[in-house]
Structures are given as C-alpha cells and as structure tokens.
Write an enzyme that holds these catalytic residues in place. Structure first.
Site, PDB file in Angstrom:
ATOM      1  N   GLY A  93     -56.301   2.763  77.352  1.00 46.58           N
ATOM      2  CA  GLY A  93     -55.357   3.882  77.325  1.00 46.58           C
ATOM      3  C   GLY A  93     -54.561   4.082  78.603  1.00 46.58           C
ATOM      4  N   PRO A 137     -58.580  -2.090  78.515  1.00 43.28           N
ATOM      5  CA  PRO A 137     -57.127  -1.923  78.643  1.00 43.28           C
ATOM      6  C   PRO A 137     -56.372  -2.932  77.782  1.00 43.28           C
ATOM      7  CG  PRO A 137     -58.003  -3.088  80.557  1.00 43.28           C
ATOM      8  CD  PRO A 137     -59.178  -2.770  79.676  1.00 43.28           C
ATOM      9  N   CYS A 163     -31.670  -3.248  58.223  1.00 43.79           N
ATOM     10  CA  CYS A 163     -30.986  -2.321  57.319  1.00 43.79           C
ATOM     11  C   CYS A 163     -31.704  -0.980  57.253  1.00 43.79           C
ATOM     12  CB  CYS A 163     -30.870  -2.932  55.938  1.00 43.79           C
ATOM     13  SG  CYS A 163     -29.706  -4.266  55.950  1.00 43.79           S
ATOM     14  N   GLU A 164     -31.706  -0.278  58.354  1.00 49.21           N
ATOM     15  CA  GLU A 164     -32.323   1.048  58.475  1.00 49.21           C
ATOM     16  C   GLU A 164     -31.513   1.810  59.517  1.00 49.21           C
ATOM     17  OE1 GLU A 164     -35.514   2.382  57.498  1.00 49.21           O
ATOM     18  OE2 GLU A 164     -36.195   0.603  56.408  1.00 49.21           O
ATOM     19  N   TYR A 187     -47.828  -4.129  72.005  1.00 46.02           N
ATOM     20  CA  TYR A 187     -47.537  -3.567  70.677  1.00 46.02           C
ATOM     21  C   TYR A 187     -46.085  -3.821  70.255  1.00 46.02           C
ATOM     22  CZ  TYR A 187     -51.894  -1.277  71.899  1.00 46.02           C
ATOM     23  OH  TYR A 187     -53.184  -1.040  72.304  1.00 46.02           O
TER      24      TYR A 187
END
Ligand SMILES: Cc1ncc(COP(=O)(O)O)c(C=O)c1O
Ligand SMILES: N[C@@H](CCCC[NH3+])C(=O)O
Length: 437
Positions: free
Chosen positions: A248, A291, A361-362, A390
């Site tokens: 974290g 981590p 396409c968003e 991520y």
C-alpha cells in the site's frame, strides 16, 4: 544526461528511459508501448531492503505481483532476493515458469478455487494466506487427499482502512477480504487452523489499503494486530513467527502526491512493533511487507503516438493517442491522475491545455483531463509517467485492440519482455459457429 527525480533526458534533449531514447524505443518497438526503467525497479526494492537492514529485524519483502506480473519481473525480484505474492493460478503459473523459488511465494486471494489450492500445495508454495472459512475447509480436504503439510497465515481485517491521505478505524471491517477481528471470526479461524495438524500457522497478515501517503494507518494496524497477538499469547500461548503487514505504500503520480520514503514507512512500522513487543513482553516476529505499486509504479512509462485532434470552440482541445483505457484503465476506473510530456522535448514550455484522449469507443476514455502541453502534432510521441503499476496488469482487449508490448530498458539497452499482441492472438481462442439442427 540531464535528470530530475521523475524522468531523464539525453544529449538530444529527448526523454530517456533506462538510458535509452524514448523516440528510438517508439520507433523500434511501435506504440503504444510500456517501458520499464529496470534500474528504478531495483532501486525501489533495495530502498526497502536498506530500510529493514537499518532496523536490524528479520524481514521479507514480498512483491505483490498483481501490480505487474510477467516472467521478467519475477526474474528481477528473484535476482534481488525478494519474495512474491500471487493471487491466482495464472500468477502462480507465471512465477513458477520464471523459475521463481516456490518457497518464497505467498498465495493470496479471497476465493481461491480447489484447483488453485491443489496447484499451490503440489508445487510446495511457501505460504497459503487463508482468507475465509470456506477456504479452510477446501484446503483441509486437499491436504487430507494429498497427505501434504503446508505453511499458512491468516488474513485478518483489523478494522483499519487507509484511503490515500486518511485512515479510519471501522471501514475495513466491511470488506470482502479476511477474517474480522472484532466479531471473533479471526479467533474462530485461529482455533480451526491450530487444530489442523497439516497446517502450520506461521503468522498473521493484514493489508489496509493502497496508495497510502501517511504512516498513521500502518501504526494503527500494527497496534491492533499486536493487541490480538498479546491476547492469543495469554489465552493460547501462541506467538506468530511472522507479522505480514501487507502493501500500500504510495507513489508520486503527480506533483500533488507528497510521498514518503521507504525508510520512513519501515522505520515507523518496525518501531511500533518493537514498542508493542516491549510493552507486552512478546517475541519479535519477522516483519513481512507486500509492496506492489511502490516497486514498479514510477519505473513504468507508457509511450503513445499522437493522432487526431478535435477542437470545439470554447472547450479544451482533444489530443488523441493510439492507446487509452485498454492499456491503462486507471483514469476511467479510479479517476487516477497522471503527468505526461512530449518525448521529444520534455522540458519545453507548455503552450496550451488539452484533454489527452484515448482511442477506445467510450467517452470516459480520457487519460488526462487537463494536460499542459507544448503544441503537438500527429506523429509526436507522448509519454505518460508512472504507469508501471496496475497498468499493463489490468490491460484488456476492449475493442479488439491488441495489448501493447513491454520493454525493459537498462544501462542504455532495451529488450522486449512481452511481445505486442497480434490480430491472430486476438482470435486464437475464437471458434467458428456452426448451425445446429
Ligand atoms: C494483500 C495485498 N497485499 C499487497 C497489495 C499491494 O498493494 P500495493 O500495490 O498498493 O502496494 C495488495 C493490493 O492492494 C493486497 O491486497
Ligand atoms: N488496481 C488498484 C490497486 C489494487 C490494489 C489491490 N489490492 C489501482 O490501480 O490503484
């Protein structure tokens, strides 16, 4: 080579990653491209090692591989002497294929399947971190069938949750992860596991959140866990060999993020454990951390090529790149903020504020909502910084766009560690439909 803390430039004034010109990388490997500065990964990991060494405690740094899980990163962490944690059969498979020592793998997850648990047991992973009562039952059956013995930890929810700059003391109880301490679930799980001769309970685990930029939550986490340890020592004469405090540790995405050093986090954590130990006359456990983001986040760069530009009078122009939410879902999913620059001239003065838009396409596929940039044109390479955690690991094939290649750059040399997906890869699992009947 000119440098600031967050990126480097070479003699041509171009962005350089691991000593390699970012324009050259984009040209040679194409865009979108994910590039890691391997030296930065190593430095981050070694900063944690140094911080622990200064505290003279037994420790393990278990890289949370969900942040970025590929064969190459497991190799790097192994070279550095680290442990890893995995949360799926897929991550476990990748780690084992990378030659990562099974005994240094911890297996996490709030719904590990029977097959995954069997895979972990058969491959002799170091620790299975038990998350719920159903899993204790599943693992018990597997151990009976295989006649095996396994080291386990209990994942506990200590009633501390950390949200970026803050923490609160109740939030984490309403969590899908782990055994709750306050309601007595943790104790019930402890008794079940202690009664099982095939499980060796080596320690206790908790994880309070992600992208944490303060130490208070960690201190509270330690105090809660040590209270419990003291209680179990009195009642059951049990003391854990390992206290695993999760991950974290926050990183710098933008200049708003005031980050703490590994040394600050680790010294505060270890000092708090030592204080509790002394007060309650307990044995000092080994301290493990997990981590993920802080090991790979700032080391990663996403390179994109600029394409279309859309101007609407009175509104910010859209500068569109050839990637977006398919290779970095974080802005769309968490409103995550990033900084970006023109790879050709990172130091150039900004001349306009634009929306950095993705190609998917968003409407929500906007990588950066307000980005100050010099004038850009189609073909320019834009680098988004600190995308190493991520980003690729949460990438998708939305719109059937192949996932990018990943390159490791180090000491002026670049190597592909994940090849770019091809159109053929995209349909490799598709099967032709045949009319029935
Ligand atoms: C159990 C556990 N350990 C470690 C991590 C890694 O967290 P981070 O990437 O924020 O360091 C996570 C994810 O939040 C987690 O759930
Ligand atoms: N995926 C999240 C972090 C997940 C933490 C996993 N427990 C992010 O990008 O911020």
């Amino acid at each position: 080579m000119a440098a600031n803390d967050y990126y480097q430039t070479n003699a041509q004034g171009h962005l350089a990653i691991g000593g390699v010109d970012a324009l050259k990388l984009a040209k040679e490997f194409g865009t979108p491209l994910v590039v890691y500065d391997v030296q930065k990964i190593k430095q981050q990991f070694q900063a944690f090692q140094k911080a622990f060494a200064e505290e003279s405690v037994n420790y393990a740094i278990s890289y949370a591989s969900k942040a970025f899980a590929t064969i190459a990163i497991y190799q790097v962490i192994n070279e550095l002497g680290g442990h890893v944690d995995v949360v799926s059969g897929g991550e476990l498979y990748t780690a084992l294929k990378a030659g990562f020592p099974a005994e240094k793998i911890s297996f996490h997850g709030n719904n590990k399947t029977a097959d995954e648990l069997l895979m972990a047991v058969q491959n002799h992973v170091g620790v299975i971190v038990l998350d719920n009562f159903y899993e204790i039952k599943l693992l018990t059956q597997i151990l009976q069938k295989t006649n095996a013995q396994v080291q386990v930890m209990l994942r506990l929810t200590p009633g501390v949750s950390a949200h970026t700059h803050e923490y609160d003391q109740t939030g984490q109880e309403d969590s899908k992860f782990g055994f709750d301490i306050r309601s007595g679930q943790a104790e019930q799980a402890f008794l079940e596991v202690k009664a099982n001769k095939q499980m060796d309970l080596i320690g206790l685990h908790a994880h309070i959140g992600s992208q944490i930029l303060a130490t208070a939550g960690f201190k509270l986490e330690v105090e809660k866990l040590m209270q419990l340890v003291n209680n179990w020592k009195q009642k059951y004469d049990y003391q854990p060999q390992v206290l695993n405090l999760g991950g974290g540790f926050g990183i710098r995405y933008t200049k708003q993020d005031k980050v703490l050093t590994a040394q600050t986090f680790i010294s505060q954590i270890v000092q708090t454990v030592k204080k509790c130990i002394q007060e309650s006359h307990l044995k000092m456990p080994a301290i493990w951390i997990e981590p993920g983001r802080s090991i790979v986040g700032e080391a990663g760069y996403s390179l994109y090529t600029v394409g279309a530009r859309k101007e609407v009078p009175g509104l910010l122009p859209y500068v569109t790149v050839d990637g977006g939410m398919g290779d970095n879902i974080r802005p769309a999913l968490y409103q995550a903020q990033y900084e970006a620059l023109l790879a050709e001239n990172p130091h150039a003065e900004p001349e306009e504020t634009v929306r950095l838009a993705g190609r998917y396409c968003e409407s929500g596929d906007i990588l950066i909502n307000e980005l100050a940039l010099p004038q850009s044109k189609p073909g320019d390479v834009i680098a988004v910084l600190a995308t190493g955690a991520y980003g690729y690991s949460m990438a998708s094939n939305y719109n059937r766009v192949p996932r990018p290649a990943v390159v490791f750059a180090e000491n002026g040399q670049a190597q592909v560690v994940v090849t770019r997906e091809t159109y053929a890869d995209l349909i490799s699992h598709d099967r032709f439909y045949q009319t029935k009947g």
